[in-house]
Design a protein around this motif. Structure first.
Motif, PDB file in Angstrom:
ATOM      1  N   LEU A 289       0.833  -1.200   0.000  1.00 59.02           N
ATOM      2  CA  LEU A 289       0.000   0.000   0.000  1.00 59.02           C
ATOM      3  C   LEU A 289       0.868   1.250   0.000  1.00 59.02           C
ATOM      4  O   LEU A 289       0.574   2.235  -0.687  1.00 59.02           O
ATOM      5  CB  LEU A 289      -0.925  -0.001   1.222  1.00 59.02           C
ATOM      6  CG  LEU A 289      -2.057  -1.033   1.212  1.00 59.02           C
ATOM      7  CD1 LEU A 289      -2.814  -0.971   2.525  1.00 59.02           C
ATOM      8  CD2 LEU A 289      -3.004  -0.798   0.050  1.00 59.02           C
ATOM      9  N   LYS A 292       2.534   1.822  -3.372  1.00 61.40           N
ATOM     10  CA  LYS A 292       1.568   1.957  -4.460  1.00 61.40           C
ATOM     11  C   LYS A 292       1.547   0.751  -5.396  1.00 61.40           C
ATOM     12  O   LYS A 292       1.479   0.897  -6.612  1.00 61.40           O
ATOM     13  CB  LYS A 292       1.840   3.224  -5.278  1.00 61.40           C
ATOM     14  CG  LYS A 292       2.095   4.440  -4.424  1.00 61.40           C
ATOM     15  CD  LYS A 292       0.933   4.721  -3.486  1.00 61.40           C
ATOM     16  CE  LYS A 292       1.264   5.793  -2.487  1.00 61.40           C
ATOM     17  NZ  LYS A 292       2.277   5.427  -1.513  1.00 61.40           N
ATOM     18  N   PRO A 294      -0.804  -2.080  -4.845  1.00 61.07           N
ATOM     19  CA  PRO A 294      -1.817  -2.911  -4.187  1.00 61.07           C
ATOM     20  C   PRO A 294      -2.192  -4.135  -4.996  1.00 61.07           C
ATOM     21  O   PRO A 294      -2.722  -5.098  -4.452  1.00 61.07           O
ATOM     22  CB  PRO A 294      -3.010  -1.959  -4.031  1.00 61.07           C
ATOM     23  CG  PRO A 294      -2.831  -0.976  -5.132  1.00 61.07           C
ATOM     24  CD  PRO A 294      -1.350  -0.778  -5.274  1.00 61.07           C
ATOM     25  N   TRP A 525      -1.558   4.481  -8.494  1.00 62.51           N
ATOM     26  CA  TRP A 525      -2.367   4.016  -7.369  1.00 62.51           C
ATOM     27  C   TRP A 525      -2.467   5.091  -6.292  1.00 62.51           C
ATOM     28  O   TRP A 525      -3.492   5.214  -5.611  1.00 62.51           O
ATOM     29  CB  TRP A 525      -1.757   2.749  -6.786  1.00 62.51           C
ATOM     30  CG  TRP A 525      -2.047   1.518  -7.577  1.00 62.51           C
ATOM     31  CD1 TRP A 525      -1.184   0.835  -8.374  1.00 62.51           C
ATOM     32  CD2 TRP A 525      -3.302   0.814  -7.656  1.00 62.51           C
ATOM     33  NE1 TRP A 525      -1.824  -0.235  -8.953  1.00 62.51           N
ATOM     34  CE2 TRP A 525      -3.112  -0.280  -8.528  1.00 62.51           C
ATOM     35  CE3 TRP A 525      -4.546   1.013  -7.090  1.00 62.51           C
ATOM     36  CZ2 TRP A 525      -4.130  -1.183  -8.824  1.00 62.51           C
ATOM     37  CZ3 TRP A 525      -5.568   0.123  -7.388  1.00 62.51           C
ATOM     38  CH2 TRP A 525      -5.354  -0.947  -8.244  1.00 62.51           C
ATOM     39  N   ALA A 529      -5.973   6.439  -4.855  1.00 64.32           N
ATOM     40  CA  ALA A 529      -6.330   6.390  -3.437  1.00 64.32           C
ATOM     41  C   ALA A 529      -6.647   7.782  -2.913  1.00 64.32           C
ATOM     42  O   ALA A 529      -7.601   7.977  -2.150  1.00 64.32           O
ATOM     43  CB  ALA A 529      -5.189   5.769  -2.634  1.00 64.32           C
ATOM     44  N   LEU A 927      -2.132   4.022   0.898  1.00 65.76           N
ATOM     45  CA  LEU A 927      -1.933   3.940  -0.544  1.00 65.76           C
ATOM     46  C   LEU A 927      -1.777   5.319  -1.169  1.00 65.76           C
ATOM     47  O   LEU A 927      -1.125   5.472  -2.207  1.00 65.76           O
ATOM     48  CB  LEU A 927      -3.116   3.207  -1.180  1.00 65.76           C
ATOM     49  CG  LEU A 927      -3.000   2.818  -2.650  1.00 65.76           C
ATOM     50  CD1 LEU A 927      -1.777   1.945  -2.870  1.00 65.76           C
ATOM     51  CD2 LEU A 927      -4.255   2.088  -3.092  1.00 65.76           C
TER      52      LEU A 927
END
Length: 1015
Positions: A289, A292, A294, A525, A529, A927
């Motif tokens: 997380l 980045k 996930p 990511w 997030a 994240l």
């Protein structure tokens, strides 16, 4: 020699059998076969494994007349294929005969085999020789050369993707290498039982080298033996681009790592390592997380479970090591990668990420394209408008209330549990209270000061957000300035500031930042997030926007293509925060109450449809009806004034349908239409109550969405003009500023509901009592215009904004507790024999305060006089005196720290609800933490890049960086723009990207998307 016996020594001439594994055939196989024919030292025999080969491939192999051919019906791992054909070979008669392991995508240079054989002959203790793997299309670049492990057992390439300048020509002893190209003494191969079947994809060559070292042999690197390698996945996981391939590589690498950890660990530690597999997967998931990635989290758990449920593989590997082991494990230590080298590699990778992050920020050209001027102008405007508030140190009025002074109370109110409104009840928290908790924590010494900070920074932050959003649509400085200034002085923001609506102010500030993050969410990511958190905050502040935002999200998903995997979770945090409230509101049969504005119910003018269309949310015509004492309105009707002043913006937005950015313009206009529908629909929703009056949902949040769509369409349309864009932008912003001039003047002169905060909200006597008893209760009775009394209970030093709940404001019927409060207030306000002792104990009350009535309201004034007389004659209360808030009495039966005033236990369910929300929000927060990640440079061969250029797509403006596409389908200007001087000349880099649909996807040079945070 039987398998498992150590090799015998013999002075015979070395014999080499090339083992070739063929899977796809084609041009690469043809090049590999040509390379074999051109060897200066020819192999003595050729053994071929055909995996599901076609007729053309078989004919190519038959032309070589190999000594051994094995046909397999399906594809198998490289090690299994080699083992299959090796079993058909004659038993080695000496220790000098060797196997040369090749694949169809590994074409050796002419002197490769000669160099490998010479290296083994000159180093009689060596059992394995490893070549230098170079790029298939660029011999100057080393793909990989040698492998080793860290102290923690992680496998790393000694040389990985470097330009070959001879810097590694002195590399000799290594721990292992990639399986392809290895020259292995046949006798040692049989003694070691070849590759470990438990490592079918990754680390097979490394594991073979480690076992050879444990058996007393050396593994050497041969820099002079070069081999072109395409890394197509026949030997190893391959280097196919794309998020799915990268996740597969990460999973198999993690599986191999865990297997080696169990197979190589001391026997006493194996159970501990086995038990730690799942906890480690959880910890590493948190790391994924943070960095980045996930998408690798499922692979972490899959690898852990796979190793846990296959102990037989570990036992087989451990038995094999025990059988051949003659050296100690310490013999491997000198060849492991040192911790300082690992640290240097991490620092270099982090610096590369930071450089890429700085590059993306620099590309925006903030100062050169007007961002600095927008910031300065909006700061100056805010300072002029709110100079009196700066001196006062506080803000109040309209829908504003102070925040709890205690951070613990602030965060407690943000969680499911006890609510101190409507007599008190256990219920779900409004998600908006979580936003207030975050906002108040920024001024932890005085949380209420955060509201003042919000008012002071709302206009500058809106201007910055508008500028950044416009920078994703246009390169020109004038259009970015238009986006910043037009958003900073938008009518819904000024109306929200004038009416004291913190939730609506936050919505307007956050909307452009949501747009900016959505532009980047397809490639990052972290951005996805962050967008989910901003999405949650906007929905928390304005639930009425949830349908429009969800609709926009649903439209974005199919347009995003392969990037949709990052967009799919954006509504999850908002749902996690709102789900308890949804369950409770639906459970009591009031689903429409979910649309109620959070915070203090505050009624204001209700706009009509024409007023909404002109951006007005408070039921006025931009205050033009009051301009110059009404003189302007007598000359020109205010609706006509507003329509004329806003016409340039509307015309520019509509003109996008005739521009070459039609698709993006239509999406922007659709967003504006959704905003208008939301705003007008809000005026029809009356679900909250303020006393006995219904309060409509605030229409300004929907107008903010409409304004965002109109500005986006206008910027897109003007960006297509070759000339006159700056002039048109100046006209739009000048007319827009004139349109809001009366509102700006009203705010500057203090003619709005918002003003400096008073020193206290309850009498000083109550606040002094609250210093020792924070839960002290005050029954506040406020006479109303209809001759009634509005009775509320306030704790401590008074009501706070974070205590408010839509569960209470939308409650249509009296509850048991509110009925008791009404009964108590009604009897205290009239002469009766009512015994208030039970109610005082139930609610933990100490004081009664009768609010002053408006002297011009005769009905309210009569109620106040009657209540005063009744309380003065009531022996259950003792008069304290007159205050600025009205007369106050104390209950005779009052007790300090009364049990009735204590906060009841909310029960275990509330704790589980809070825990679940924390998990979701915490994951999104982890994240969203930026790490400077970005797309790695494209390291694929030039021929692949050339193929992409021939298709009409181009790389980004800097090197091989990708082009980002915005949801309009146009190139994201400003994502990778060329250096500019800040002029209004259109950038040559603003070129549409073909085939990206409506995504914010980084386009690979073969047309595929790639995860910007993959590395």
């Amino acid at each position: 020699m039987r398998r498992g016996q150590p090799p015998r020594l013999s002075p015979m001439f070395p014999r080499v059998t090339a083992v070739l594994v063929v899977q796809h055939g084609g041009d690469r196989l043809r090049a590999t076969l040509d390379a074999l024919r051109s060897q200066t030292r020819q192999p003595d025999d050729l053994a071929v494994v055909l995996m599901d080969a076609d007729d053309a491939t078989r004919r190519m192999i038959e032309a070589l007349r190999p000594a051994h051919v094995v046909s397999l019906g399906t594809s198998q791992p490289f090690g299994a294929a080699v083992a299959t054909v090796e079993q058909t070979l004659p038993e080695p008669t000496d220790d000098r005969s060797s196997l040369w392991l090749l694949t169809e995508d590994s074409a050796p240079e002419p002197t490769a085999l000669e160099s490998l054989v010479a290296a083994l002959e000159n180093a009689r203790t060596a059992a394995i020789a490893a070549p230098k793997l170079v790029s298939w299309d660029d011999r100057r670049r080393i793909v990989r050369f040698g492998r080793s492990v860290t102290r923690g057992g992680r496998a790393l390439a000694i040389v990985d993707d470097e330009l070959d300048q001879g810097q590694h020509d002195d590399l000799s002893d290594i721990l292992g290498a990639d399986a392809v190209g290895l020259l292995v003494r046949h006798a040692v191969w049989r003694h070691l039982d070849g590759f470990d079947p438990a490592l079918p994809v990754v680390d097979d060559g490394l594991d073979l080298g480690m076992r050879a070292r444990l058996a007393g042999h050396r593994v050497i690197a041969v820099p002079s033996a070069a081999m072109r390698f395409a890394d197509a996945g026949i030997a190893g996981p391959g280097s196919e681009p794309g998020g799915r391939a990268a996740r597969h590589r990460a999973r198999v690498a993690r599986t191999a790592w865990l297997h080696r950890r169990l197979s190589d660990a001391p026997a006493v530690l194996v159970p501990l390592h086995w038990l730690a597999l799942l906890p480690l997967a959880v910890l590493r998931s948190l790391r994924h997380l943070l960095v980045k990635t996930p998408g690798s989290i499922p692979g972490e758990f899959a690898a852990a479970v796979e190793v846990m449920v296959t102990p037989q593989r570990v036992l087989r590997s451990r038995r094999g090591i025990a059988r051949i082991k003659t050296a100690k494990w310490s013999a491997l230590a000198p060849l492991r990668i040192r911790p300082d080298e690992v640290r240097v590699r991490r620092q270099q990778a982090a610096e590369a990420r930071r450089q890429r992050a700085r590059g993306r920020v620099d590309d925006l050209q903030f100062l050169q394209t007007g961002g600095g001027w927008v910031l300065l102008a909006t700061l100056a405007l805010s300072a002029i408008l709110y100079a009196p508030l700066i001196a006062s140190g506080g803000i109040s009025g309209g829908g504003l209330l102070p925040l709890s002074d205690d951070l613990a109370a602030l965060w407690r109110n943000a969680a499911a549990g006890w609510r101190d409104v409507g007599g008190g009840f256990v219920g779900a928290a409004d998600p908006f209270t979580g936003v207030l908790a975050v906002l108040g924590s920024a001024a932890f010494w005085n949380p209420s000061a955060a509201l003042l900070g919000l008012w002071l920074l709302a206009i500058p932050l809106s201007g910055l957000g508008g500028w950044f959003a416009a920078s994703r649509l246009a390169d020109r400085a004038s259009l970015r300035v238009l986006g910043g200034l037009a958003w900073a002085v938008a009518p819904p923001l000024l109306d929200a500031l004038a009416d004291g609506r913190p939730a609506a102010v936050l919505v307007h500030v956050l909307l452009p930042w949501l747009a900016v993050l959505m532009f980047a969410a397809g490639t990052s990511w972290a951005a996805a997030a962050a967008a989910s958190l901003v999405f949650a905050a906007i929905v928390a502040c304005a639930p009425i926007l949830a349908p429009a935002l969800v609709l926009a999200w649903l439209v974005a998903l199919p347009l995003a293509g392969r990037a949709a995997v990052r967009l799919v979770g954006i509504p999850v945090p908002a749902l996690a925060l709102a789900l308890p409230l949804i369950v409770q509101q639906v459970g009591r049969g009031a689903p429409l109450s979910l649309l109620a504005d959070p915070g203090l119910p505050y009624g204001a003018g209700q706009p009509t449809a024409p007023q909404v269309a002109l951006g007005q949310a408070n039921g006025t015509w931009g205050r033009w009806e009051d301009a110059l004492g009404g003189l302007v309105a007598e000359i020109v009707p205010p609706p006509i004034i507003l329509a004329v002043l806003l016409a340039p913006l509307a015309l520019a937005a509509i003109a996008v349908v005739a521009s070459r950015r039609l698709r993006g313009g239509l999406l922007a206009l659709a967003l504006a239409a959704a905003g208008f529908a939301t705003a007008f629909g809000a005026t029809l929703v009356h679900v909250a109550f303020s006393g006995d009056r219904t309060v409509p949902v605030w229409a300004g949040s929907g107008i903010s969405v409409m304004w965002l769509g109109l500005l986006a369409a206008a910027v897109l349309a003007l960006s297509t003009l070759r000339r006159g864009a700056a002039t048109a932008a100046t006209v739009v912003i000048a007319f827009g500023i004139i349109a809001v001039a009366p509102t700006v003047v009203a705010i500057a002169l203090g003619r709005t509901a918002v003003g400096p905060a008073p020193e206290r909200t309850l009498p000083a006597f109550v606040e002094a009592e609250a210093a020792s008893d924070p839960r002290v209760g005050t029954l506040r009775m406020q006479p109303t215009a209809d001759g009634g009394i509005r009775a509320t209970i306030e704790r401590g030093s008074g009501a706070t904004l974070d205590e408010q709940s839509t569960l209470a404001s939308t409650q249509r019927d009296l509850t048991g507790r509110t009925d008791s409060i009404a009964t108590l207030a009604g009897n205290l306000a009239s002469r009766s024999g009512y015994d208030a002792t039970a109610a005082v104990e139930e609610f933990g009350l100490s004081f009664v305060l009768v609010g002053p009535a408006d002297p011009e309201d005769t009905a309210a004034a009569a109620v106040e006089r009657r209540a005063r007389a009744a309380l003065d004659g009531n022996p259950q209360v003792v008069a304290i005196g007159e205050t600025d808030f009205g007369p106050i009495w104390r209950f005779v039966a009052a007790e300090p720290n009364a049990p009735g005033a204590r906060i009841p236990d909310a029960g275990p369910v509330a704790g589980w609800v809070v825990a679940g929300q924390l998990v979701v929000i915490g994951a999104a927060l982890l994240l969203s933490i930026p790490t400077g990640g970005g797309r790695e440079p494209d390291r694929r061969p030039p021929s692949v890049r050339r193929r992409r250029r021939r298709t009409g797509r181009r790389p980004g403006a800097k090197g091989d960086a990708a082009v980002a596409a915005d949801p309009t389908g146009e190139a994201v200007t400003g994502a990778t723009p060329p250096k500019s001087s800040g002029s209004d000349a259109p950038s040559p880099g603003a070129e549409p990207v073909a085939g990206t649909g409506g995504s914010a996807v980084l386009v690979d040079e073969d047309g595929g998307g790639r995860d910007a945070d993959e590395a």
